[in-house]
Every structure is written in C-alpha cells, then in structure tokens.
Design an enzyme around this catalytic site. Structure first.
Site, PDB file in Angstrom:
ATOM      1  N   SER A  89      35.535  41.482  36.851  1.00 11.73           N
ATOM      2  CA  SER A  89      35.052  41.231  38.302  1.00 11.73           C
ATOM      3  C   SER A  89      35.087  42.270  39.306  1.00 11.73           C
ATOM      4  O   SER A  89      36.089  43.051  39.102  1.00 11.73           O
ATOM      5  CB  SER A  89      35.834  39.875  38.935  1.00 11.73           C
ATOM      6  N   TYR A 133      43.374  35.130  41.052  1.00 10.56           N
ATOM      7  CA  TYR A 133      42.053  35.523  40.475  1.00 10.56           C
ATOM      8  C   TYR A 133      41.971  36.966  40.088  1.00 10.56           C
ATOM      9  O   TYR A 133      41.349  37.444  38.961  1.00 10.56           O
ATOM     10  CB  TYR A 133      40.832  34.964  41.041  1.00 10.56           C
TER      11      TYR A 133
END
Length: 285
Positions: A177, A190
C-alpha cells in the site's frame, strides 16, 4: 459536485465491505484491455478475489489464459459476481470461502488448488482489512491482531503453504500500500502491516531466487474498492483520491495490469520490487 468531491458520499456499516451496494460500481474489467495469452497454461490463486483489486486481477488473469482460484471471507454475492465475470472468459473459477488468518485453511486452500488443477504457478496475496482510529490509544489488542492476521499473517501462512508446491518460473505477488511509504495517522496498524508486507517481499525474494521463484509487490494508492466505504465516513469517502496529483481515485481495472506484468514472463528479470500504482505520488522504493 464540488471541486474536491470525487465520489457520492456513502458508507457501509459492515466489514468487510461489499462491492454490490457501491455507487458508482468499481470498474474491475477494462473492455479495451487487449489480452495476449501471457498466462496461458498457468494456474493462479488470489486472496480477496471476490471484489475490488482481487476481482480485477482474477478477471485479467482469466483473459490472459490462466486458470483462477480465489479466496474470499464470506461475501457470497460478490464471489458469485466474480465467478460469473471469470466464466465470461471461458474459465471456471474455484472459489473458496475462509479466513486467510487461519493457517490450516491456507493449507487446505493450496491443497484444493492442486487437486483441481494439478499445479500452482502464481500466488497473489491481496486480502486486506483496515480500521479507522485517530489515536493509538483507541487501537485495541483485538483490532491489532485482526489487522495483522489478515494483512500479514495470512499472507505468510498462504505463502508458506504454497512455496513447496511452486515450480521454477513461478511468481508471488503481494499487495502492499502507499501507506507503507507515506504513513497514515488514522490507519496506524494497517500502515504497519503493509510495511511488513514490503519487508517480507524483499526478504522472500532473496530467499527464493535460487529456486527460480520471483517475489514482487504492488503498492496501490487510493483505489475505489469495498474497503473504502466500509472504513471511512461518508463525507471522507466523497473526497477519496482528491489529494493525488491526478485528483481522483483509481479503479481496480487500472491496477490489474501491474499484476499481469509481474506474473508473466515479461517480468522475468524482476524480483524483490514494488510497483506503485497511485495516481502520481512519487515515492522512494
């Protein structure tokens, strides 16, 4: 629509999110995409393949000639839509419901792929979840464990189960990500889990290079998937992707070709790398 609004405001109260109620629908198949048989004769296993990026990758792989198996948690309607999209290109997908954070399930999933297709050539670790918290004090142990269970432990368990069954020439592709590089104050756990994915990708690539197995990653930026309305408040969703140089969120169909490239022989001299599909945010790494 204001200058900074990119999507209609919307929110889903249930995680994982569902693709079916999203508006507009994420685009998971580009009709202008020209397949060239790049994955003919290959078998791919994709986690989170029912929707979003995972579905787009599954469909692109099918269009390139691969047999496709995918894992999803419990999103039956989305999984049915993904199977239909794959079948439209002459491939009957093997869809398996289960939690990738369960090592036993990961072993069973790999076994089922081998029983069905006889071999496994491409592993795409894409399943992910995220939870919005603005203070570290608000992240419970259960949330931290759950985030890492899906985003990293599941990736580790499935790769561990698959590697002994992979042949030289196989490819592993992990979904990282942009937050692993830029950070995110409201997605602390995350972002940390995706940083672990990057380090794992680089390390495993070095470990497996002598066995002829390539390991790479894709680090998407803001992509319109069910993860977004199930994570953020409606007003924040309405501005999703506006802060990128392109001024908009990306679509899953715009990310999928990066996975096709890394899975194919076109990337035969690439391992341990991360491709950034993020609307123009320039990053180091």
């Amino acid at each position: 629509m204001s200058r900074t609004q990119t999507l209609p405001p919307q929110h889903q109260d249930r995680q994982p999110g569902r693709q079916e109620p999203m508006h507009p629908q994420p685009r998971t198949e580009d009709p202008a995409y020209k397949a060239a048989g790049k994955l003919q004769g290959k078998v791919a296993l994709i986690t989170g393949g029912d929707s979003g990026i995972g579905r787009a990758v599954a469909v692109a792989f099918a269009r390139e000639g691969a047999e496709v198996a995918f894992v999803y948690l419990d999103e039956e309607h989305d999984a049915g839509q993904a199977r239909a999209a794959i079948a439209a290109h002459g491939r009957e997908a093997l869809a398996m419901a289960g939690d990738v954070g369960d090592a036993d399930f990961c072993r069973r999933a790999v076994d089922r792929v081998l029983e069905r297709f006889g071999h496994l050539d491409i592993l795409v670790n894409n399943a992910g979840e995220q939870h919005l918290r603005n203070r570290i004090e608000d992240i419970s142990p259960d949330q931290l464990y759950r985030t890492f269970s899906t985003n990293f432990f599941g990736l580790f368990f499935l790769t561990q189960a698959a590697v002994p069954r992979l042949r030289p020439g196989a490819a592993i592709i992990n979904t990282a990500s942009v937050t692993a590089y830029l950070g995110s104050p409201s997605l602390l756990d995350y972002s940390a889990s995706k940083g672990a994915v990057v380090a794992f990708t680089r390390s495993l690539a070095l470990q497996l290079v002598s066995r002829g197995i390539r390991v790479n990653a894709v680090a998407p930026g803001p992509i319109w998937t069910p993860l977004i309305p199930s994570t953020f408040p409606a007003e924040e969703v309405s501005r999703f992707g506006a802060d990128t140089p392109m001024g908009r969120p990306g679509q899953p169909e715009e990310v999928a070709p990066a996975y096709v490239f890394l899975a194919s022989d076109d990337a035969s001299y690439i391992t341990g790398q991360v491709l950034h599909v993020n609307g123009g945010q320039v990053l180091n790494g």
